[in-house]
Motif scaffolding. Sequence first.
Motif, PDB file in Angstrom:
ATOM      1  N   ASP A   1       0.811  -1.229   0.000  1.00 14.13           N
ATOM      2  CA  ASP A   1       0.000   0.000   0.000  1.00 14.13           C
ATOM      3  C   ASP A   1       0.843   1.277   0.000  1.00 14.13           C
ATOM      4  O   ASP A   1       0.587   2.176  -0.788  1.00 14.13           O
ATOM      5  N   PRO A   2       1.863   1.385   0.860  1.00 13.42           N
ATOM      6  CA  PRO A   2       2.643   2.628   0.869  1.00 13.42           C
ATOM      7  C   PRO A   2       3.780   2.680  -0.157  1.00 13.42           C
ATOM      8  O   PRO A   2       4.447   3.706  -0.279  1.00 13.42           O
ATOM      9  N   PHE A   3       3.990   1.596  -0.891  1.00  8.08           N
ATOM     10  CA  PHE A   3       5.159   1.521  -1.780  1.00  8.08           C
ATOM     11  C   PHE A   3       5.173   2.635  -2.823  1.00  8.08           C
ATOM     12  O   PHE A   3       6.193   3.295  -3.024  1.00  8.08           O
ATOM     13  N   ARG A   4       4.059   2.849  -3.483  1.00  2.00           N
ATOM     14  CA  ARG A   4       4.015   3.852  -4.554  1.00  2.00           C
ATOM     15  C   ARG A   4       4.338   5.248  -4.015  1.00  2.00           C
ATOM     16  O   ARG A   4       5.112   5.989  -4.612  1.00  2.00           O
ATOM     17  N   ALA A   5       3.779   5.598  -2.863  1.00  2.00           N
ATOM     18  CA  ALA A   5       4.059   6.920  -2.280  1.00  2.00           C
ATOM     19  C   ALA A   5       5.512   7.022  -1.813  1.00  2.00           C
ATOM     20  O   ALA A   5       6.172   8.049  -2.028  1.00  2.00           O
ATOM     21  N   THR A   6       6.000   5.943  -1.195  1.00  2.00           N
ATOM     22  CA  THR A   6       7.378   5.941  -0.692  1.00  2.00           C
ATOM     23  C   THR A   6       8.376   6.127  -1.829  1.00  2.00           C
ATOM     24  O   THR A   6       9.328   6.901  -1.723  1.00  2.00           O
ATOM     25  N   THR A   7       8.165   5.404  -2.905  1.00  2.00           N
ATOM     26  CA  THR A   7       9.114   5.469  -4.021  1.00  2.00           C
ATOM     27  C   THR A   7       8.831   6.642  -4.953  1.00  2.00           C
ATOM     28  O   THR A   7       9.729   7.069  -5.683  1.00  2.00           O
ATOM     29  N   GLY A   8       7.618   7.153  -4.912  1.00  2.00           N
ATOM     30  CA  GLY A   8       7.251   8.271  -5.795  1.00  2.00           C
ATOM     31  C   GLY A   8       8.097   9.505  -5.557  1.00  2.00           C
ATOM     32  O   GLY A   8       8.526  10.179  -6.504  1.00  2.00           O
ATOM     33  N   THR A   9       8.365   9.814  -4.315  1.00  2.00           N
ATOM     34  CA  THR A   9       9.194  10.974  -3.984  1.00  2.00           C
ATOM     35  C   THR A   9      10.601  10.789  -4.542  1.00  2.00           C
ATOM     36  O   THR A   9      11.181  11.732  -5.091  1.00  2.00           O
ATOM     37  N   ALA A  10      11.143   9.591  -4.418  1.00  2.00           N
ATOM     38  CA  ALA A  10      12.492   9.325  -4.943  1.00  2.00           C
ATOM     39  C   ALA A  10      12.514   9.478  -6.464  1.00  2.00           C
ATOM     40  O   ALA A  10      13.460  10.062  -7.016  1.00  2.00           O
ATOM     41  N   VAL A  11      11.482   8.994  -7.128  1.00  2.00           N
ATOM     42  CA  VAL A  11      11.400   9.126  -8.588  1.00  2.00           C
ATOM     43  C   VAL A  11      11.331  10.602  -8.980  1.00  2.00           C
ATOM     44  O   VAL A  11      12.031  11.056  -9.904  1.00  2.00           O
ATOM     45  N   ASP A  12      10.517  11.368  -8.268  1.00  2.00           N
ATOM     46  CA  ASP A  12      10.398  12.808  -8.564  1.00  2.00           C
ATOM     47  C   ASP A  12      11.728  13.529  -8.375  1.00  2.00           C
ATOM     48  O   ASP A  12      12.129  14.336  -9.228  1.00  2.00           O
ATOM     49  N   ARG A  13      12.430  13.253  -7.261  1.00  2.00           N
ATOM     50  CA  ARG A  13      13.727  13.913  -7.009  1.00  2.00           C
ATOM     51  C   ARG A  13      14.750  13.493  -8.065  1.00  2.00           C
ATOM     52  O   ARG A  13      15.561  14.303  -8.516  1.00  2.00           O
ATOM     53  N   TYR A  14      14.722  12.234  -8.461  1.00  2.00           N
ATOM     54  CA  TYR A  14      15.645  11.760  -9.488  1.00  2.00           C
ATOM     55  C   TYR A  14      15.366  12.468 -10.818  1.00  2.00           C
ATOM     56  O   TYR A  14      16.294  12.922 -11.484  1.00  2.00           O
ATOM     57  N   ASN A  15      14.099  12.563 -11.185  1.00  2.00           N
ATOM     58  CA  ASN A  15      13.747  13.236 -12.439  1.00  2.00           C
ATOM     59  C   ASN A  15      14.136  14.715 -12.409  1.00  2.00           C
ATOM     60  O   ASN A  15      14.594  15.262 -13.421  1.00  2.00           O
ATOM     61  N   ASP A  16      13.986  15.349 -11.236  1.00  2.00           N
ATOM     62  CA  ASP A  16      14.430  16.743 -11.093  1.00  2.00           C
ATOM     63  C   ASP A  16      15.931  16.852 -11.341  1.00  2.00           C
ATOM     64  O   ASP A  16      16.409  17.779 -12.003  1.00  2.00           O
TER      65      ASP A  16
ATOM     66  N   ASP B   1       8.574 -14.581  -2.327  1.00  2.00           N
ATOM     67  CA  ASP B   1       8.792 -14.004  -3.660  1.00  2.00           C
ATOM     68  C   ASP B   1       8.546 -12.504  -3.668  1.00  2.00           C
ATOM     69  O   ASP B   1       9.282 -11.749  -4.313  1.00  2.00           O
ATOM     70  N   LEU B   2       7.559 -12.045  -2.923  1.00  2.00           N
ATOM     71  CA  LEU B   2       7.290 -10.604  -2.847  1.00  2.00           C
ATOM     72  C   LEU B   2       8.383  -9.905  -2.036  1.00  2.00           C
ATOM     73  O   LEU B   2       8.853  -8.817  -2.420  1.00  2.00           O
ATOM     74  N   ALA B   3       8.815 -10.506  -0.957  1.00  2.00           N
ATOM     75  CA  ALA B   3       9.907  -9.942  -0.155  1.00  2.00           C
ATOM     76  C   ALA B   3      11.157  -9.780  -1.014  1.00  2.00           C
ATOM     77  O   ALA B   3      11.865  -8.765  -0.905  1.00  2.00           O
ATOM     78  N   GLN B   4      11.418 -10.747  -1.883  1.00  2.00           N
ATOM     79  CA  GLN B   4      12.593 -10.659  -2.757  1.00  2.00           C
ATOM     80  C   GLN B   4      12.455  -9.493  -3.736  1.00  2.00           C
ATOM     81  O   GLN B   4      13.428  -8.796  -4.020  1.00  2.00           O
ATOM     82  N   LYS B   5      11.268  -9.259  -4.244  1.00  2.00           N
ATOM     83  CA  LYS B   5      11.053  -8.134  -5.171  1.00  2.00           C
ATOM     84  C   LYS B   5      11.299  -6.795  -4.463  1.00  2.00           C
ATOM     85  O   LYS B   5      11.907  -5.885  -5.027  1.00  2.00           O
ATOM     86  N   PHE B   6      10.846  -6.696  -3.224  1.00  2.00           N
ATOM     87  CA  PHE B   6      11.114  -5.478  -2.455  1.00  2.00           C
ATOM     88  C   PHE B   6      12.621  -5.328  -2.206  1.00  2.00           C
ATOM     89  O   PHE B   6      13.173  -4.237  -2.311  1.00  2.00           O
ATOM     90  N   THR B   7      13.276  -6.426  -1.878  1.00  2.00           N
ATOM     91  CA  THR B   7      14.722  -6.399  -1.641  1.00  2.00           C
ATOM     92  C   THR B   7      15.474  -6.015  -2.908  1.00  2.00           C
ATOM     93  O   THR B   7      16.461  -5.259  -2.846  1.00  2.00           O
TER      94      THR B   7
ATOM     95  N   VAL C   1      16.324   0.243 -11.402  1.00  2.00           N
ATOM     96  CA  VAL C   1      15.290   0.733 -10.482  1.00  2.00           C
ATOM     97  C   VAL C   1      13.919   0.618 -11.136  1.00  2.00           C
ATOM     98  O   VAL C   1      12.952   0.162 -10.510  1.00  2.00           O
ATOM     99  N   ASN C   2      13.823   1.032 -12.392  1.00  2.00           N
ATOM    100  CA  ASN C   2      12.530   0.937 -13.085  1.00  2.00           C
ATOM    101  C   ASN C   2      12.047  -0.507 -13.161  1.00  2.00           C
ATOM    102  O   ASN C   2      10.860  -0.779 -12.938  1.00  2.00           O
ATOM    103  N   ASP C   3      12.944  -1.428 -13.468  1.00  2.00           N
ATOM    104  CA  ASP C   3      12.570  -2.843 -13.530  1.00  2.00           C
ATOM    105  C   ASP C   3      12.090  -3.341 -12.162  1.00  2.00           C
ATOM    106  O   ASP C   3      11.091  -4.064 -12.068  1.00  2.00           O
ATOM    107  N   ALA C   4      12.806  -2.947 -11.115  1.00  2.00           N
ATOM    108  CA  ALA C   4      12.428  -3.365  -9.760  1.00  2.00           C
ATOM    109  C   ALA C   4      11.095  -2.745  -9.345  1.00  2.00           C
ATOM    110  O   ALA C   4      10.247  -3.428  -8.739  1.00  2.00           O
ATOM    111  N   LEU C   5      10.904  -1.470  -9.656  1.00  2.00           N
ATOM    112  CA  LEU C   5       9.616  -0.815  -9.366  1.00  2.00           C
ATOM    113  C   LEU C   5       8.470  -1.549 -10.054  1.00  2.00           C
ATOM    114  O   LEU C   5       7.434  -1.841  -9.439  1.00  2.00           O
ATOM    115  N   ASN C   6       8.646  -1.844 -11.325  1.00  2.00           N
ATOM    116  CA  ASN C   6       7.594  -2.527 -12.075  1.00  2.00           C
ATOM    117  C   ASN C   6       7.330  -3.931 -11.551  1.00  2.00           C
ATOM    118  O   ASN C   6       6.180  -4.392 -11.532  1.00  2.00           O
TER     119      ASN C   6
END
Length: 184
Positions: free
Chosen positions: A73-88, A132-138, A170-175
């Motif tokens: 549930d919080p993954f998109r918000a948590t990583t969204g800020t990092a994506v925005d700062r990276y794009n900046d 398997d999900l824990a590994q994707k997060f890792t 990062v994009n592959d892991a996010l997806n």
Amino acid sequence: MKLNPRGFGLAGAAAAVGLGLVIAGCASTVEGTPTVNQADATSYRAEAATSSAAAAAAKAAAAQTKAIADNCDPFRATTGTAVDRYNDFVDAHDGNTGDQTAKRDAAAGALEDAAKTVETRVGASGPDLPTDLAQKFTDYVTAARGLSAEVQKMASTSPVGPLNDASHKVNDALNAVRGACPAK
């Protein structure tokens, strides 16, 4: 106070009958050896085991559902800020702007913060989170830290190849995480 002989007699008679019934009931014995009805005992044990297993399975399923929600549930918000700062940062680097260093540092920090947050949530979930999900997060945590390290190395004249490679990871892991998490 006067005693009522009739009431006294009636009470005495009732007590005598009750005592007689108790003595008569205790006077007869049943011959034999007490035994357990094995069919009933086996059936009871099977029902108890099934009930216990169902309760354990329900408890485990509830814990797994909670762990998945706590991480997905919080993954998109948590990583969204990092994506925005990276794009900046990428925009500042590509434009060779004066705030490139500040945006580089903000991007690297946001990526590291996202990695730490995701890692902490996965750790808090422990074995309740499917492996398997824990590994994707890792994998995301590893990729985000790798991108953070590449961002920190960047100057206006740095080659962008390693940065782009790290960004693709990062994009592959996010997806992968988004694809594995339940849709909201």
